[in-house]
Scaffold this active site. Structure first.
Site, PDB file in Angstrom:
ATOM      1  N   GLU A 100      44.489-127.226  -1.405  1.00 11.51           N
ATOM      2  CA  GLU A 100      44.664-127.801  -2.746  1.00 11.51           C
ATOM      3  C   GLU A 100      46.020-127.403  -3.323  1.00 11.51           C
ATOM      4  O   GLU A 100      46.350-126.215  -3.396  1.00 11.51           O
ATOM      5  CB  GLU A 100      43.544-127.329  -3.663  1.00 11.51           C
ATOM      6  CG  GLU A 100      43.619-127.970  -5.046  1.00 11.51           C
ATOM      7  CD  GLU A 100      42.418-127.654  -5.900  1.00 11.51           C
ATOM      8  OE1 GLU A 100      41.652-126.730  -5.559  1.00 11.51           O
ATOM      9  OE2 GLU A 100      42.239-128.340  -6.915  1.00 11.51           O
ATOM     10  N   HIS A 152      47.539-127.016  -6.453  1.00  6.92           N
ATOM     11  CA  HIS A 152      47.013-126.857  -7.812  1.00  6.92           C
ATOM     12  C   HIS A 152      48.046-126.089  -8.623  1.00  6.92           C
ATOM     13  O   HIS A 152      48.634-125.116  -8.144  1.00  6.92           O
ATOM     14  CB  HIS A 152      45.700-126.061  -7.719  1.00  6.92           C
ATOM     15  CG  HIS A 152      44.935-125.951  -8.999  1.00  6.92           C
ATOM     16  ND1 HIS A 152      45.350-125.175 -10.058  1.00  6.92           N
ATOM     17  CD2 HIS A 152      43.768-126.512  -9.386  1.00  6.92           C
ATOM     18  CE1 HIS A 152      44.474-125.268 -11.044  1.00  6.92           C
ATOM     19  NE2 HIS A 152      43.504-126.073 -10.663  1.00  6.92           N
ATOM     20  N   ASP A 192      46.144-131.909  -6.655  1.00  9.99           N
ATOM     21  CA  ASP A 192      45.387-131.829  -7.903  1.00  9.99           C
ATOM     22  C   ASP A 192      46.327-132.259  -9.029  1.00  9.99           C
ATOM     23  O   ASP A 192      47.371-131.638  -9.238  1.00  9.99           O
ATOM     24  CB  ASP A 192      44.889-130.403  -8.129  1.00  9.99           C
ATOM     25  CG  ASP A 192      44.083-130.280  -9.417  1.00  9.99           C
ATOM     26  OD1 ASP A 192      42.877-130.022  -9.336  1.00  9.99           O
ATOM     27  OD2 ASP A 192      44.668-130.450 -10.511  1.00  9.99           O
ATOM     28  N   HIS A 194      42.172-134.526  -6.133  1.00 17.59           N
ATOM     29  CA  HIS A 194      41.466-134.176  -7.356  1.00 17.59           C
ATOM     30  C   HIS A 194      42.142-134.905  -8.504  1.00 17.59           C
ATOM     31  O   HIS A 194      43.250-134.558  -8.899  1.00 17.59           O
ATOM     32  CB  HIS A 194      41.502-132.662  -7.591  1.00 17.59           C
ATOM     33  CG  HIS A 194      40.513-131.924  -6.753  1.00 17.59           C
ATOM     34  ND1 HIS A 194      40.508-130.555  -6.625  1.00 17.59           N
ATOM     35  CD2 HIS A 194      39.474-132.375  -6.011  1.00 17.59           C
ATOM     36  CE1 HIS A 194      39.507-130.197  -5.833  1.00 17.59           C
ATOM     37  NE2 HIS A 194      38.875-131.282  -5.447  1.00 17.59           N
ATOM     38  N   GLU A 239      37.993-135.368 -11.872  1.00 17.10           N
ATOM     39  CA  GLU A 239      37.665-133.959 -12.096  1.00 17.10           C
ATOM     40  C   GLU A 239      37.957-133.619 -13.553  1.00 17.10           C
ATOM     41  O   GLU A 239      39.094-133.335 -13.919  1.00 17.10           O
ATOM     42  CB  GLU A 239      38.483-133.060 -11.152  1.00 17.10           C
ATOM     43  CG  GLU A 239      38.058-131.613 -11.224  1.00 17.10           C
ATOM     44  CD  GLU A 239      38.891-130.698 -10.318  1.00 17.10           C
ATOM     45  OE1 GLU A 239      38.301-129.847  -9.641  1.00 17.10           O
ATOM     46  OE2 GLU A 239      40.124-130.843 -10.286  1.00 17.10           O
TER      47      GLU A 239
END
Lengths: 133, 363
Positions: free
Chosen positions: B145, B147, B177, B275, B311
């Site tokens: 991920e 992020h 993300d 995401h 999300e």
């Protein structure tokens, strides 16, 4: 994340010289017991002695100070943990009390320049102190 | 010319954390509600949230889950695993221990029928390479991920990209993300702080600090991020909100990333899943903090046809909106954005299975 969920209403109970309360995790997923960095608990401003605290979760009871070593045991996100300690002198049984909990919580997958992220979550609620039969 | 992408709509159960945590809805309730409201067909969950005892998953649970998926017609897209390098108090896990820690999570994902396992930034390029045989064995794709406060150009992400290009395996990739690419501090967070009595001057300064950091650009070092984190904690302390300093610093410097939507393009060939992080949908149907329309437009133009989990992370502070409604409005925004870009989002389960089989190179 969800600090106002920590203190579970209706769970403050005294038994003899001990007092206990049920708390929920202020996070979204299961965490190991080793993520619990500390609990500071006051009733009407009187601290429940940190040395006297125990932690009960998923059928296991440990002194609070022992949690740091237990990365093999888990606090599931839907489970309550029961914290118990010595009833502070000056707190009368029965009636409404001002209860505050501060929970230190390590988040094991988030590290920053300051190390593993340690949150400090706080909740405070007025609660009836029930006396166990 | 590249054919336009048709990303697959879906949702992660993480969006409904507030109701799940309150014991108002079980995992089964959430899955059924997602299906009933048409918030799939893609469905993602966090192993350590949705499954008690994870990564140990009983055979009976696997049977139950697959039955529920078959009955609801949803399409498992991603199981989110956690790379808990900070599990112990005395030291960080070694690389060997962290690789061993991930293995049962990857196996659980495969048994449950998820084609992608989201993994996290604590894993190094060497760790990913060591996990590759396991991913190949189970034919699952490991998506690290990306992020906030990491982002596509961050050295750690670039080091992974370089290793992926050397190894050339479609079993390794990224899960972008969208929280890494914000354009504004979410207004709902400021509304919540205001409700909690946080000083107005502090609110202005938090937003100003985010914009100053935005002008500096997404952080390239941990030192830079650490400096920002301390700056926000300092502001909170100066304004009598020291007890919320860590939370404010996590939000401002940890959740609301400064990369540009175009930065995702470099990672798209390796984007196994996404995401679709978002915080709020305003009265006009737009997301003021996450540039959803821009990101979906880029994906479509680039021909990307993977799964996107809506999300909703606004639940951290937003306790006044219904999560299912907010997700539905965000998905409407994504569908409009894809249509404005000349394509569409896939919402039919059979088509989703077929599009994702091609995306994951499964026959």
């Amino acid at each position: 994340m969800l600090p106002d969920r920590m203190i579970e209403p209706g769970t403050l109970e005294a038994a003899g010289d001990r007092v206990r309360i049920s708390i929920r995790m202020p996070w979204y997923r299961a965490l190991p017991f080793s993520s619990v960095a500390g609990v500071t608990w006051t009733i009407d401003g009187h601290e429940v002695s940190a040395d006297s605290l125990t932690w009960t979760c998923d059928g296991t009871t440990l002194p609070l100070a022992a949690l740091g070593e237990r990365h093999d045991l888990w606090w599931y996100v839907l489970d309550s943990a029961v914290v118990e300690g010595d009833l502070p002198a000056g707190v009368a049984a029965g009636g409404e009390h001002d209860v505050a909990i501060a929970l230190g919580l390590y988040i094991p997958y988030i590290t920053t320049d300051l190390g593993v992220l340690r949150l400090e979550e706080r909740d405070r609620k007025p609660m009836q102190l029930e006396v166990a039969a | 010319m590249t054919a336009l992408g048709t990303p697959v709509q879906g949702v992660t159960l993480y969006s409904f954390t507030r109701d799940f945590h309150a014991r108002k809805h079980s995992v089964e309730d959430l899955v059924r509600e997602v299906a009933a409201r048409g918030l799939g067909p893609g469905i993602e969950m966090v192993g350590f949230q949705s499954i008690q005892g994870f990564p140990v998953v009983a055979d009976g649970y696997v049977d139950w889950f697959q039955g529920l998926i078959a009955e609801t017609g949803l399409v498992p897209t991603c199981l989110s695993a956690n790379a808990d390098a900070g599990l112990r108090r005395d030291r960080m896990l070694t690389d060997d221990e962290l690789v061993d820690y991930m293995a049962p999570q990857v196996e659980a994902a495969a048994r449950l029928g998820f084609p992608v396992v989201r993994v996290q930034i604590s894993l190094t390029p060497d760790d990913m390479q060591r996990l590759l045989p396991l991913a190949e064995k189970h034919d699952v794709r490991l998506g690290l991920e990306v992020h906030s406060h990491q982002h596509p150009k961050h050295p750690r992400i670039q080091a992974l990209l370089e290793r992926y290009e050397q190894l050339g395996s479609h079993h390794l990739g990224f899960v972008p993300d969208w929280g890494a690419t914000l354009r504004e501090v979410p207004a709902t967070l400021m509304a919540r702080y205001r409700r909690d009595g946080v000083d107005e001057d502090l609110l202005r300064q938090l937003v100003a600090a985010w914009h100053e950091q935005d002008a500096e650009g997404a952080p390239m070092t941990e030192e830079q991020h650490g400096r920002w984190f301390r700056q926000v904690m300092g502001l909170a302390h100066q304004h009598g909100s020291g007890d919320r300093g860590i939370e404010m610093a996590v939000n401002i410097t940890g959740l609301f990333g400064h990369a540009k939507p175009e930065d995702w393009l470099e990672l798209l060939p390796w984007a196994v899943h996404m995401h679709g992080k978002f915080y709020e949908i305003d009265a006009s149907g737009d997301e003021p903090s996450v540039p959803v329309e821009r990101i979906v437009g880029l994906l479509v133009d680039d021909g990307w046809s993977g799964s996107i989990s809506s999300e909703w992370e606004g639940f951290h502070w937003n306790d006044w909106e219904d999560p299912f409604d907010v997700v539905a409005r965000m998905q409407a925004l994504m569908r409009r954005s894809a249509e404005d870009a000349g394509s569409r989002l896939v919402t039919d389960p059979d088509e989703a299975r077929s599009v994702l089989a091609a995306h994951h190179r499964r026959s």
